[in-house]
Scaffold this active site. Structure first.
Site, PDB file in Angstrom:
ATOM      1  N   HIS A  94      -5.683 -21.556  -5.888  1.00  0.00           N
ATOM      2  CA  HIS A  94      -5.665 -21.093  -4.466  1.00  0.00           C
ATOM      3  C   HIS A  94      -5.788 -19.693  -4.820  1.00  0.00           C
ATOM      4  CE1 HIS A  94      -3.220 -24.403  -2.264  1.00  0.00           C
ATOM      5  NE2 HIS A  94      -3.151 -24.833  -3.542  1.00  0.00           N
ATOM      6  N   ASN A  99      -1.172 -25.148  -8.241  1.00  0.00           N
ATOM      7  CA  ASN A  99       0.230 -25.890  -8.597  1.00  0.00           C
ATOM      8  C   ASN A  99      -0.025 -27.112  -9.695  1.00  0.00           C
ATOM      9  OD1 ASN A  99       1.471 -24.632  -6.198  1.00  0.00           O
ATOM     10  ND2 ASN A  99       0.364 -25.579  -4.909  1.00  0.00           N
ATOM     11  N   HIS A 143      -7.179 -27.304  -8.927  1.00  0.00           N
ATOM     12  CA  HIS A 143      -7.576 -26.216  -8.106  1.00  0.00           C
ATOM     13  C   HIS A 143      -6.617 -24.757  -8.038  1.00  0.00           C
ATOM     14  CE1 HIS A 143      -4.902 -29.129  -5.859  1.00  0.00           C
ATOM     15  NE2 HIS A 143      -4.499 -27.866  -5.086  1.00  0.00           N
TER      16      HIS A 143
HETATM   17  P1  AMP Z   1      -1.763 -28.399  -3.493  1.00  0.00           P
HETATM   18  O1  AMP Z   1      -0.854 -28.641  -2.649  1.00  0.00           O
HETATM   19  O2  AMP Z   1      -1.803 -27.483  -4.458  1.00  0.00           O
HETATM   20  O3  AMP Z   1      -2.578 -29.612  -4.054  1.00  0.00           O
HETATM   21  O4  AMP Z   1      -2.776 -27.935  -2.501  1.00  0.00           O
HETATM   22  C1  AMP Z   1      -3.897 -28.816  -1.850  1.00  0.00           C
HETATM   23  C2  AMP Z   1      -4.644 -27.932  -0.811  1.00  0.00           C
HETATM   24  O5  AMP Z   1      -5.760 -28.828  -0.344  1.00  0.00           O
HETATM   25  C3  AMP Z   1      -3.950 -27.862   0.400  1.00  0.00           C
HETATM   26  O6  AMP Z   1      -3.566 -26.302   0.646  1.00  0.00           O
HETATM   27  C4  AMP Z   1      -4.868 -28.218   1.571  1.00  0.00           C
HETATM   28  O7  AMP Z   1      -4.673 -27.368   2.743  1.00  0.00           O
HETATM   29  C5  AMP Z   1      -6.055 -28.247   1.262  1.00  0.00           C
HETATM   30  N1  AMP Z   1      -7.002 -29.487   1.583  1.00  0.00           N
HETATM   31  C6  AMP Z   1      -6.853 -30.643   1.750  1.00  0.00           C
HETATM   32  N2  AMP Z   1      -7.938 -31.358   2.085  1.00  0.00           N
HETATM   33  C7  AMP Z   1      -8.926 -30.327   2.361  1.00  0.00           C
HETATM   34  C8  AMP Z   1     -10.212 -30.424   2.514  1.00  0.00           C
HETATM   35  N3  AMP Z   1     -10.755 -31.452   2.904  1.00  0.00           N
HETATM   36  N4  AMP Z   1     -10.751 -29.264   2.603  1.00  0.00           N
HETATM   37  C9  AMP Z   1     -10.088 -28.038   2.324  1.00  0.00           C
HETATM   38  N5  AMP Z   1      -8.836 -27.947   1.937  1.00  0.00           N
HETATM   39  C10 AMP Z   1      -8.181 -29.211   1.838  1.00  0.00           C
END
Ligand code: AMP
Length: 121
Positions: free
Chosen positions: A109, A94, A107
């Site tokens: 996914h 994203n 990141h």
């Molecule tokens: P995005 O919306 O693409 O920025 O995705 C961020 C992702 O990070 C989401 O799917 C969250 O569930 C995940 N996330 C947030 N904090 C953590 C964490 N401490 N450890 C693992 N995943 C996380």
């Protein structure tokens, strides 16, 4: 594009916050998403400080770019979902506001372990 050193993935990289680690090498860290959207939901992040894919593409070294792309394949293999040993997966990044990016550290996914469904809602 300025990088926020206090974003949650920066804290994970500095070992200030724990994560459920899947894989780590010189270029990437991979861990399970805390709020999984599919049976398997992993995240892959570069070790360098990049806000999103555009920031990464314009500033990262060739080695970092190759390291991240190869990292996705290494992790998919480790999770047994790569197309050679498993049934495949979806990887997405994203980017910024319209992309729905919440954490401002690049990141990817990785969704798998079951049929992932439509690509957009
Ligand atoms: P995005 O919306 O693409 O920025 O995705 C961020 C992702 O990070 C989401 O799917 C969250 O569930 C995940 N996330 C947030 N904090 C953590 C964490 N401490 N450890 C693992 N995943 C996380």
């Amino acid at each position: 594009m300025s990088y926020d050193n206090n974003n949650i993935f920066a804290k994970i990289l500095r070992n200030e916050i724990p994560c459920e680690k899947i894989y780590e090498d010189e270029y990437v860290l991979s861990f399970y998403d805390v709020n999984p959207q599919k049976k398997i939901h992993a995240l892959v992040i570069p070790k360098g400080k990049y806000v999103n894919l555009d920031d990464f593409t314009s500033k990262a070294t060739s080695d970092e770019i190759v390291g991240l792309i190869k990292g996705i394949n290494i992790i998919a293999k480790k999770l047994n979902i790569s197309s050679d040993i498993g049934k495949g997966y979806r990887t997405i990044a994203n980017v910024s506001e319209h992309g729905g990016q919440e954490v401002p550290h690049l990141h990817f996914h990785i969704f798998g372990g079951e049929k992932v469904g439509k690509i957009v809602e």
